[in-house]
Design a protein around this motif. Sequence first.
Motif, PDB file in Angstrom:
ATOM      1  N   ALA A 190     -25.551 -36.980 -30.270  1.00  0.00           N
ATOM      2  CA  ALA A 190     -24.525 -35.937 -30.274  1.00  0.00           C
ATOM      3  C   ALA A 190     -24.041 -35.643 -28.863  1.00  0.00           C
ATOM      4  O   ALA A 190     -22.848 -35.371 -28.641  1.00  0.00           O
ATOM      5  CB  ALA A 190     -25.079 -34.676 -30.925  1.00  0.00           C
ATOM      6  N   CYS A 191     -24.940 -35.714 -27.887  1.00  0.00           N
ATOM      7  CA  CYS A 191     -24.585 -35.445 -26.494  1.00  0.00           C
ATOM      8  C   CYS A 191     -23.613 -36.494 -25.955  1.00  0.00           C
ATOM      9  O   CYS A 191     -22.582 -36.158 -25.362  1.00  0.00           O
ATOM     10  CB  CYS A 191     -25.856 -35.403 -25.653  1.00  0.00           C
ATOM     11  SG  CYS A 191     -25.597 -34.944 -23.944  1.00  0.00           S
ATOM     12  N   GLN A 192     -23.931 -37.758 -26.161  1.00  0.00           N
ATOM     13  CA  GLN A 192     -23.053 -38.834 -25.698  1.00  0.00           C
ATOM     14  C   GLN A 192     -21.706 -38.797 -26.413  1.00  0.00           C
ATOM     15  O   GLN A 192     -20.659 -39.076 -25.823  1.00  0.00           O
ATOM     16  CB  GLN A 192     -23.734 -40.185 -25.930  1.00  0.00           C
ATOM     17  CG  GLN A 192     -24.940 -40.445 -25.056  1.00  0.00           C
ATOM     18  CD  GLN A 192     -24.539 -40.788 -23.623  1.00  0.00           C
ATOM     19  OE1 GLN A 192     -23.363 -40.913 -23.308  1.00  0.00           O
ATOM     20  NE2 GLN A 192     -25.530 -40.930 -22.755  1.00  0.00           N
ATOM     21  N   ARG A 193     -21.705 -38.438 -27.684  1.00  0.00           N
ATOM     22  CA  ARG A 193     -20.458 -38.374 -28.444  1.00  0.00           C
ATOM     23  C   ARG A 193     -19.548 -37.269 -27.910  1.00  0.00           C
ATOM     24  O   ARG A 193     -18.341 -37.438 -27.812  1.00  0.00           O
ATOM     25  CB  ARG A 193     -20.774 -38.151 -29.922  1.00  0.00           C
ATOM     26  CG  ARG A 193     -19.587 -38.278 -30.857  1.00  0.00           C
ATOM     27  CD  ARG A 193     -20.060 -38.272 -32.284  1.00  0.00           C
ATOM     28  NE  ARG A 193     -20.899 -39.431 -32.566  1.00  0.00           N
ATOM     29  CZ  ARG A 193     -21.709 -39.537 -33.600  1.00  0.00           C
ATOM     30  NH1 ARG A 193     -21.828 -38.521 -34.455  1.00  0.00           N
ATOM     31  NH2 ARG A 193     -22.418 -40.633 -33.800  1.00  0.00           N
ATOM     32  N   PHE A 217     -21.804 -33.251 -12.698  1.00  0.00           N
ATOM     33  CA  PHE A 217     -22.150 -32.345 -13.798  1.00  0.00           C
ATOM     34  C   PHE A 217     -22.951 -33.066 -14.880  1.00  0.00           C
ATOM     35  O   PHE A 217     -23.884 -32.501 -15.467  1.00  0.00           O
ATOM     36  CB  PHE A 217     -20.875 -31.753 -14.393  1.00  0.00           C
ATOM     37  CG  PHE A 217     -21.057 -31.165 -15.760  1.00  0.00           C
ATOM     38  CD1 PHE A 217     -21.636 -29.920 -15.930  1.00  0.00           C
ATOM     39  CD2 PHE A 217     -20.653 -31.873 -16.894  1.00  0.00           C
ATOM     40  CE1 PHE A 217     -21.813 -29.378 -17.197  1.00  0.00           C
ATOM     41  CE2 PHE A 217     -20.824 -31.338 -18.162  1.00  0.00           C
ATOM     42  CZ  PHE A 217     -21.409 -30.085 -18.306  1.00  0.00           C
ATOM     43  N   LYS A 218     -22.618 -34.328 -15.147  1.00  0.00           N
ATOM     44  CA  LYS A 218     -23.273 -35.043 -16.235  1.00  0.00           C
ATOM     45  C   LYS A 218     -24.744 -35.338 -15.959  1.00  0.00           C
ATOM     46  O   LYS A 218     -25.519 -35.515 -16.902  1.00  0.00           O
ATOM     47  CB  LYS A 218     -22.522 -36.358 -16.518  1.00  0.00           C
ATOM     48  CG  LYS A 218     -21.173 -36.149 -17.170  1.00  0.00           C
ATOM     49  CD  LYS A 218     -20.614 -37.438 -17.745  1.00  0.00           C
ATOM     50  CE  LYS A 218     -20.327 -38.463 -16.701  1.00  0.00           C
ATOM     51  NZ  LYS A 218     -19.672 -39.679 -17.276  1.00  0.00           N
ATOM     52  N   VAL A 219     -25.137 -35.381 -14.695  1.00  0.00           N
ATOM     53  CA  VAL A 219     -26.536 -35.698 -14.371  1.00  0.00           C
ATOM     54  C   VAL A 219     -27.490 -34.632 -14.900  1.00  0.00           C
ATOM     55  O   VAL A 219     -28.399 -34.931 -15.691  1.00  0.00           O
ATOM     56  CB  VAL A 219     -26.701 -35.905 -12.856  1.00  0.00           C
ATOM     57  CG1 VAL A 219     -28.179 -36.070 -12.501  1.00  0.00           C
ATOM     58  CG2 VAL A 219     -25.912 -37.113 -12.393  1.00  0.00           C
ATOM     59  N   PRO A 220     -27.342 -33.345 -14.543  1.00  0.00           N
ATOM     60  CA  PRO A 220     -28.254 -32.342 -15.114  1.00  0.00           C
ATOM     61  C   PRO A 220     -27.988 -32.092 -16.599  1.00  0.00           C
ATOM     62  O   PRO A 220     -28.926 -31.745 -17.337  1.00  0.00           O
ATOM     63  CB  PRO A 220     -27.964 -31.083 -14.284  1.00  0.00           C
ATOM     64  CG  PRO A 220     -26.576 -31.266 -13.796  1.00  0.00           C
ATOM     65  CD  PRO A 220     -26.409 -32.733 -13.582  1.00  0.00           C
ATOM     66  N   PHE A 221     -26.751 -32.287 -17.038  1.00  0.00           N
ATOM     67  CA  PHE A 221     -26.430 -32.065 -18.445  1.00  0.00           C
ATOM     68  C   PHE A 221     -27.180 -33.059 -19.338  1.00  0.00           C
ATOM     69  O   PHE A 221     -27.799 -32.676 -20.339  1.00  0.00           O
ATOM     70  CB  PHE A 221     -24.921 -32.199 -18.644  1.00  0.00           C
ATOM     71  CG  PHE A 221     -24.477 -32.020 -20.068  1.00  0.00           C
ATOM     72  CD1 PHE A 221     -24.344 -30.756 -20.610  1.00  0.00           C
ATOM     73  CD2 PHE A 221     -24.206 -33.118 -20.866  1.00  0.00           C
ATOM     74  CE1 PHE A 221     -23.938 -30.579 -21.926  1.00  0.00           C
ATOM     75  CE2 PHE A 221     -23.803 -32.965 -22.180  1.00  0.00           C
ATOM     76  CZ  PHE A 221     -23.675 -31.687 -22.714  1.00  0.00           C
ATOM     77  N   LEU A 222     -27.150 -34.350 -18.973  1.00  0.00           N
ATOM     78  CA  LEU A 222     -27.850 -35.364 -19.760  1.00  0.00           C
ATOM     79  C   LEU A 222     -29.355 -35.241 -19.619  1.00  0.00           C
ATOM     80  O   LEU A 222     -30.100 -35.520 -20.568  1.00  0.00           O
ATOM     81  CB  LEU A 222     -27.390 -36.756 -19.331  1.00  0.00           C
ATOM     82  CG  LEU A 222     -25.933 -37.112 -19.646  1.00  0.00           C
ATOM     83  CD1 LEU A 222     -25.580 -38.463 -19.050  1.00  0.00           C
ATOM     84  CD2 LEU A 222     -25.699 -37.128 -21.151  1.00  0.00           C
TER      85      LEU A 222
END
Length: 395
Positions: free
Chosen positions: A93-96, A151-156
């Motif tokens: 769901a995160c990658q989508r 932003f995507k680094v801590p988010f993922l």
Amino acid sequence: MSGGASDNVLSLTTDELKEKIAEEVGRAIEVSLPRFVERMQNTLLSTMGERIGELREDLTSDRGKAKEKKGCSYNKFMACKPPVFNGEVDPIACQRWISDIEGVFERTHCDESDFVAYGTGQLRGQTKDWWDNLRNERGVETIRAMTWEAFKVPFLKHHSPKAVINKIKEEFMQLRQKGETVDKITGMFMDKLKFCDDLVKTEEQKIYYYHTMLRAEYREFMTPSHYESLTDIINAAREREIELKRQVERGERRALDENPSPTKKPKVAESSKKGSAKGGSPSCKTCGRIHKGECYFKNKPCVACGKIGHGVANCPDKVTVCYKCYQPGHKKSECPELVGNKESAGSRDETPKAKARSFQITAAEAKMEPDVVTGNTSEASGSQAGADARQKGKL
């Protein structure tokens, strides 16, 4: 003299007068034409210069406005209905969500400096709390300067942990088609494949794992080496699924349970059990027998009703006749005559119950009998006294 000049003027004809006027006008135009042309040129040049200056100013202002309007406004971004993320700890769901939100950035020509501000505006629930906490930790100025990749680094890291990704890899290796359709199992396969780049690196490996995942009904008609891409084998599986459905509709194959329960065994009908014993063919819906291919009685009239499309065994108008009393409406096993005879025979066979009997002997007789058990001395003397009293009474 004056009289002679006037006479000469009067003596001129009309044509000569016109010619004379034309000559005088031509001389006047030749004298004034250069000045007129020069004046016209000056007027045109000055007008054109002024107009060119105005156009330059307009172009300069338009360029300035274009620089000011670089990217897209937030209203234009929201008009594309960007997806919302509720904070699921789910790598798929995160990658989508990331893929969908980046698609909106591309369609709206959004400026890169607005990616984080616009994207984080779509966070909801727990992930919104996580973002507020991160913003308080790093500060407002750091967040404003943050790029989308940063932003995507801590988010993922928070919403797509390695432990969950490793579990998805295990599920990918053990994925097998049970009762799912081809499209459904393919969607599951593609979702998990995104996280298996280190396991599946080539197109041949994708084809191999996809073929291994399919049911035996698909694999037996498909060879992995015959396909050049994953799309080719997926389309082949879809074609095989259509053919299997046709076989079920023709009665050549039993329908498979789409949602099999892991604890309950599927119930097999009586006809399917017989069919499996004779080669796996189910009972024909027309004649009720087990055979392969087209039914012989398909176009034959029914013996009972004369209609086409069914046999005697499946005739809805068939009348049941008893072979005992030859009356319609019941079978021989349900015949009233047989049922009555069975009840009467059962009543005759019943034996009368035996009545209760008692035996009385004296103490002396009891001593002589080896099968009689006696108690202690007091009890024996009591019984002896009783026996003697009864004996005297008889005498």
